[in-house]
Design a protein around this motif. Structure first.
Motif, PDB file in Angstrom:
ATOM      1  N   UNK A   1       0.837  -1.203   0.000  1.00 13.26           N
ATOM      2  CA  UNK A   1       0.000   0.000   0.000  1.00 13.26           C
ATOM      3  C   UNK A   1       0.872   1.253   0.000  1.00 13.26           C
ATOM      4  N   UNK A   2       1.952   1.262   0.778  1.00 10.67           N
ATOM      5  CA  UNK A   2       2.858   2.415   0.811  1.00 10.67           C
ATOM      6  C   UNK A   2       3.520   2.636  -0.552  1.00 10.67           C
ATOM      7  N   UNK A   3       3.904   1.559  -1.230  1.00  8.78           N
ATOM      8  CA  UNK A   3       4.492   1.682  -2.570  1.00  8.78           C
ATOM      9  C   UNK A   3       3.483   2.267  -3.554  1.00  8.78           C
ATOM     10  N   UNK A   4       2.234   1.845  -3.457  1.00  5.14           N
ATOM     11  CA  UNK A   4       1.206   2.385  -4.351  1.00  5.14           C
ATOM     12  C   UNK A   4       0.926   3.850  -4.061  1.00  5.14           C
ATOM     13  N   UNK A   5       0.960   4.232  -2.805  1.00 12.54           N
ATOM     14  CA  UNK A   5       0.815   5.649  -2.448  1.00 12.54           C
ATOM     15  C   UNK A   5       1.989   6.452  -3.015  1.00 12.54           C
ATOM     16  N   UNK A   6       3.198   5.924  -2.892  1.00 12.69           N
ATOM     17  CA  UNK A   6       4.384   6.588  -3.438  1.00 12.69           C
ATOM     18  C   UNK A   6       4.252   6.796  -4.943  1.00 12.69           C
ATOM     19  N   UNK A   7       3.775   5.778  -5.657  1.00 15.66           N
ATOM     20  CA  UNK A   7       3.573   5.904  -7.108  1.00 15.66           C
ATOM     21  C   UNK A   7       2.576   7.019  -7.428  1.00 15.66           C
ATOM     22  N   UNK A   8       1.465   7.066  -6.704  1.00 17.44           N
ATOM     23  CA  UNK A   8       0.465   8.118  -6.936  1.00 17.44           C
ATOM     24  C   UNK A   8       1.033   9.492  -6.614  1.00 17.44           C
ATOM     25  N   UNK A   9       1.810   9.588  -5.522  1.00 15.67           N
ATOM     26  CA  UNK A   9       2.412  10.875  -5.150  1.00 15.67           C
ATOM     27  C   UNK A   9       3.383  11.364  -6.221  1.00 15.67           C
ATOM     28  N   UNK A  10       4.201  10.473  -6.756  1.00 15.22           N
ATOM     29  CA  UNK A  10       5.140  10.850  -7.815  1.00 15.22           C
ATOM     30  C   UNK A  10       4.382  11.353  -9.045  1.00 15.22           C
ATOM     31  N   UNK A  11       3.318  10.664  -9.399  1.00 17.84           N
ATOM     32  CA  UNK A  11       2.503  11.066 -10.545  1.00 17.84           C
ATOM     33  C   UNK A  11       1.859  12.431 -10.299  1.00 17.84           C
ATOM     34  N   UNK A  12       1.277  12.610  -9.132  1.00 23.03           N
ATOM     35  CA  UNK A  12       0.617  13.869  -8.813  1.00 23.03           C
ATOM     36  C   UNK A  12       1.603  15.035  -8.752  1.00 23.03           C
ATOM     37  N   UNK A  13       2.788  14.787  -8.214  1.00 20.95           N
ATOM     38  CA  UNK A  13       3.831  15.823  -8.168  1.00 20.95           C
ATOM     39  C   UNK A  13       4.206  16.286  -9.567  1.00 20.95           C
ATOM     40  N   UNK A  14       4.366  15.334 -10.486  1.00 11.63           N
ATOM     41  CA  UNK A  14       4.706  15.673 -11.869  1.00 11.63           C
ATOM     42  C   UNK A  14       3.598  16.516 -12.489  1.00 11.63           C
ATOM     43  N   UNK A  15       2.356  16.165 -12.246  1.00 12.15           N
ATOM     44  CA  UNK A  15       1.222  16.913 -12.784  1.00 12.15           C
ATOM     45  C   UNK A  15       1.181  18.329 -12.207  1.00 12.15           C
ATOM     46  N   UNK A  16       1.399  18.452 -10.920  1.00 14.93           N
ATOM     47  CA  UNK A  16       1.393  19.769 -10.271  1.00 14.93           C
ATOM     48  C   UNK A  16       2.508  20.648 -10.827  1.00 14.93           C
ATOM     49  N   UNK A  17       3.715  20.071 -11.026  1.00 16.58           N
ATOM     50  CA  UNK A  17       4.829  20.857 -11.586  1.00 16.58           C
ATOM     51  C   UNK A  17       4.499  21.342 -12.995  1.00 16.58           C
ATOM     52  N   UNK A  18       3.877  20.488 -13.806  1.00 17.33           N
ATOM     53  CA  UNK A  18       3.518  20.888 -15.170  1.00 17.33           C
ATOM     54  C   UNK A  18       2.463  21.995 -15.151  1.00 17.33           C
ATOM     55  N   UNK A  19       1.473  21.866 -14.294  1.00 19.81           N
ATOM     56  CA  UNK A  19       0.433  22.902 -14.195  1.00 19.81           C
ATOM     57  C   UNK A  19       1.019  24.223 -13.700  1.00 19.81           C
ATOM     58  N   UNK A  20       1.898  24.140 -12.704  1.00 19.23           N
ATOM     59  CA  UNK A  20       2.525  25.354 -12.171  1.00 19.23           C
ATOM     60  C   UNK A  20       3.393  26.028 -13.233  1.00 19.23           C
ATOM     61  N   UNK A  21       4.093  25.230 -14.023  1.00 20.03           N
ATOM     62  CA  UNK A  21       4.929  25.793 -15.092  1.00 20.03           C
ATOM     63  C   UNK A  21       4.058  26.497 -16.120  1.00 20.03           C
ATOM     64  N   UNK A  22       2.922  25.921 -16.452  1.00 18.64           N
ATOM     65  CA  UNK A  22       1.997  26.541 -17.396  1.00 18.64           C
ATOM     66  C   UNK A  22       1.439  27.848 -16.867  1.00 18.64           C
ATOM     67  N   UNK A  23       1.164  27.902 -15.585  1.00 18.36           N
ATOM     68  CA  UNK A  23       0.639  29.122 -14.972  1.00 18.36           C
ATOM     69  C   UNK A  23       1.674  30.239 -14.985  1.00 18.36           C
ATOM     70  N   UNK A  24       2.935  29.877 -14.975  1.00 20.16           N
ATOM     71  CA  UNK A  24       4.004  30.872 -14.935  1.00 20.16           C
ATOM     72  C   UNK A  24       4.375  31.423 -16.298  1.00 20.16           C
ATOM     73  N   UNK A  25       3.804  30.870 -17.359  1.00 21.50           N
ATOM     74  CA  UNK A  25       4.144  31.328 -18.713  1.00 21.50           C
ATOM     75  C   UNK A  25       3.281  32.508 -19.112  1.00 21.50           C
ATOM     76  N   UNK A  26       3.857  33.436 -19.824  1.00 17.81           N
ATOM     77  CA  UNK A  26       3.066  34.539 -20.360  1.00 17.81           C
ATOM     78  C   UNK A  26       2.671  34.195 -21.791  1.00 17.81           C
ATOM     79  N   UNK A  27       1.559  34.710 -22.199  1.00 19.88           N
ATOM     80  CA  UNK A  27       1.056  34.442 -23.533  1.00 19.88           C
ATOM     81  C   UNK A  27       1.826  35.247 -24.569  1.00 19.88           C
ATOM     82  N   UNK A  28       2.103  34.625 -25.707  1.00 17.81           N
ATOM     83  CA  UNK A  28       2.783  35.347 -26.782  1.00 17.81           C
ATOM     84  C   UNK A  28       1.771  35.995 -27.737  1.00 17.81           C
TER      85      UNK A  28
END
Length: 186
Positions: free
Chosen positions: A12-39
């Motif tokens: 169960x802890x390994x499965x939680x770790x997998x979900x956390x890694x996935x969610x972290x990657x998604x959050x970083x991508x969303x945060x990066x998109x929010x930080x971009x200015x439109x061209x």
């Protein structure tokens, strides 16, 4: 998702770790998109994130995975960050780099000399952007059936254009200091 690990709490802890890694990657991508200015002045922002993993070893009671997290948020090119997890298939116990070694021993000097030898053999010394002083406890690693692989992140020791650089050290060269369960492959 993991199944069949002998210790259900560890599974169960390994499965939680997998979900956390996935969610972290998604959050970083969303945060990066929010930080971009439109061209185009429309206020639209976009970033690209690609997350995945590879099973590098699943034998001899050891499972070792390599995660890859690519993020592009504008500019010339994106950045790929890698991380690994290695654990016992029967107990779910996670292995750090130091956990691979027999009690009271360390393979670090052996590993460092092998990495230096491979750098020289592969002509990488002239590419170093920072001096290599040796592996750290938190360096990315994974196991295959035949090797311990140390992976250096982009821009850690080598230029961005080289990507993540890995060094495979044969387990046979390390068997005097590795725990027996690491070197035994069924």
């Amino acid at each position: 998702q993991f199944s069949g690990v002998g210790n259900t709490d560890a599974q169960q802890q390994l499965n939680v770790l997998m979900r956390e890694k996935e969610q972290s990657a998604l959050i970083r991508a969303k945060a990066a998109g929010m930080g971009l200015s439109s061209t185009d002045g429309m206020g639209q922002r976009s970033a690209e994130g690609v997350y995945g993993y590879e099973v590098k070893r699943n034998s001899g009671g050891i499972v070792s995975l390599l995660f890859s997290d690519y993020l592009y948020a504008g500019g010339a090119n994106g950045l790929t960050t890698v991380s690994g997890i290695t654990f016992s298939a029967s107990t779910g116990e996670m292995y750090s780099l130091n956990d691979l070694f027999r009690d009271g021993t360390s393979c670090k000097e052996l590993i460092n000399s092998e990495i230096r030898r491979q750098m020289e053999e592969r002509g990488l010394q002239s590419q170093l952007i920072a001096p290599f002083e040796g592996i750290r406890d938190d360096d990315c690693f994974y196991l295959t059936n035949t090797s311990l692989v140390i992976v250096f992140q982009q821009i850690e020791y080598f230029p961005h254009s080289m990507g993540n650089v890995d060094f495979a050290i044969p387990l046979s060269r390390l068997e005097t200091c590795l725990k027996p369960e690491i070197t035994i492959v069924e």
